[in-house]
Motif scaffolding. Sequence first.
Motif, mmCIF file in Angstrom:
data_model
loop_
_atom_site.group_PDB
_atom_site.id
_atom_site.type_symbol
_atom_site.label_atom_id
_atom_site.label_comp_id
_atom_site.label_asym_id
_atom_site.label_seq_id
_atom_site.Cartn_x
_atom_site.Cartn_y
_atom_site.Cartn_z
ATOM 1 N N PRO A 45 7.514 12.906 -25.739
ATOM 2 C CA PRO A 45 8.895 13.166 -25.305
ATOM 3 C C PRO A 45 9.832 11.978 -25.453
ATOM 4 C CG PRO A 45 7.356 14.146 -23.767
ATOM 5 C CD PRO A 45 6.537 13.329 -24.731
ATOM 6 N N ARG A 46 9.299 10.749 -25.431
ATOM 7 C CA ARG A 46 10.170 9.585 -25.616
ATOM 8 C C ARG A 46 10.791 9.575 -27.017
ATOM 9 N NH1 ARG A 46 10.350 5.747 -21.811
ATOM 10 N NH2 ARG A 46 8.646 5.578 -20.296
ATOM 11 N N GLY A 49 14.785 14.213 -27.894
ATOM 12 C CA GLY A 49 15.995 14.154 -27.093
ATOM 13 C C GLY A 49 16.628 15.519 -26.911
ATOM 14 N N VAL A 53 15.002 19.442 -26.821
ATOM 15 C CA VAL A 53 15.010 20.196 -25.562
ATOM 16 C C VAL A 53 15.750 21.516 -25.745
ATOM 17 C CG1 VAL A 53 15.845 20.235 -23.181
ATOM 18 C CG2 VAL A 53 14.795 18.159 -24.104
ATOM 19 N N LEU A 78 11.642 19.936 -17.478
ATOM 20 C CA LEU A 78 11.966 18.931 -18.491
ATOM 21 C C LEU A 78 12.903 17.860 -17.933
ATOM 22 C CD1 LEU A 78 12.341 21.159 -21.675
ATOM 23 C CD2 LEU A 78 10.348 19.879 -20.859
ATOM 24 N N TYR A 82 11.983 13.767 -17.847
ATOM 25 C CA TYR A 82 12.771 12.662 -18.379
ATOM 26 C C TYR A 82 13.306 11.742 -17.273
ATOM 27 C CZ TYR A 82 12.615 14.177 -23.227
ATOM 28 O OH TYR A 82 12.194 14.485 -24.495
ATOM 29 N N ARG A 83 13.770 12.334 -16.184
ATOM 30 C CA ARG A 83 14.380 11.511 -15.139
ATOM 31 C C ARG A 83 13.354 10.790 -14.269
ATOM 32 N NH1 ARG A 83 18.830 15.941 -13.038
ATOM 33 N NH2 ARG A 83 20.499 15.457 -14.505
ATOM 34 N N LEU A 86 9.540 9.656 -17.115
ATOM 35 C CA LEU A 86 9.850 8.698 -18.180
ATOM 36 C C LEU A 86 10.976 7.745 -17.792
ATOM 37 C CD1 LEU A 86 9.679 11.108 -21.262
ATOM 38 C CD2 LEU A 86 7.867 9.649 -20.320
ATOM 39 N N VAL A 88 14.144 8.143 -18.014
ATOM 40 C CA VAL A 88 15.159 8.123 -19.063
ATOM 41 C C VAL A 88 16.339 8.950 -18.570
ATOM 42 C CG1 VAL A 88 15.722 8.763 -21.433
ATOM 43 C CG2 VAL A 88 13.446 7.871 -20.887
ATOM 44 N N ASP A 89 17.402 8.310 -18.215
ATOM 45 C CA ASP A 89 18.586 9.004 -17.703
ATOM 46 C C ASP A 89 19.634 9.046 -18.812
ATOM 47 O OD1 ASP A 89 20.225 10.361 -16.047
ATOM 48 O OD2 ASP A 89 20.820 8.636 -14.827
ATOM 49 N N LEU A 93 21.318 14.884 -20.628
ATOM 50 C CA LEU A 93 20.635 15.629 -19.584
ATOM 51 C C LEU A 93 21.622 16.394 -18.702
ATOM 52 C CD1 LEU A 93 17.923 13.071 -18.411
ATOM 53 C CD2 LEU A 93 17.511 15.273 -19.500
#
Length: 322
Positions: A45-46, A49, A53, A78, A82-83, A86, A88-89, A93
Amino acid sequence: MDAVAPTLLGRVREVIRYKHYSIRTERAYVEWVRRFVAFHGRRHPRDMGAEEVRAFLTHLAVEADVAASTHQQALSALLFLYREVLEVDLPWLLNLARPKKPKRVPVVLSRSEVGRLFEMLDGSHALMARLLYGTGMRLMECIRLRVKDVDFERGEITVRDGKGGKDRHTMLPESLADPLRQHLLHVRALWGNDRAAGVPGVYLPTALARKYPGAPESWGWFWVFPASALSVDPRSGISRRHHAQEQTLQRAIKRALGEAGIVKPASTHTLRHSFATHLLESGYDIRTVQELLGHADVSTTMIYTHVLNRGGRGVCSPLDRM
């Protein structure tokens, strides 16, 4: 799936448990992450994007034709990945379109239909169904009920960790007090057999077992509706007595509906809808009903005003005035 995926899924489980999410949420989120990774050829998933999704969510909506609630659950999983996992903000999103859930009028049984349904049930299923209708509890709130949360003296039940993690009180119907006492006599015998056999105590949430070491084996923490057999705790791996499986009551209700000749698409949750509607029909204040149901906002409770037994929105048809 390659070695990355098990590590990723293990991390998802770790974060979910750290945040004290339910086992149901854990299973659902892990499965959606697994499907998302598999859908995109096992890429991490990294390395993906917004485009990936959206492609996955579009696949669910168009090709898989899933319900809006299922689509929403996949999106929530999902976003959590990500939040929270991972960390990742990303701006995209916030811009993902959420599916619009269709507004449905809840299915409600009449009082006579409720009576006919109960006539087709027996044993603990009959008691659980009556509790659902008599208290307004959700299915899992009833299934997870502990002995200590039934107060016969005050005539009330404490619902622990309901939707949104909130506790609340609801009434214990007088007509169920004696049947529930008789039921608990049999349950206490089962509890005594477990203690004599050295069966590990019941599951306690949020590390309470470490804070109160004797609580899992105590009578007060035992299930009001225990399972008939032991099962393995999916998180700890301990073989212990869990609460009854909700599917058994759901199947019993479905069978009883057919035997009672009720054609409405009813379920266990319909008894909660009927509880609220019948209270409002009896003239109880909507705020009181809101508190009994555990709704955060009265607007949620307002939906039951649309199904009161007074015709369309309580309006008298001009045909009936002729």
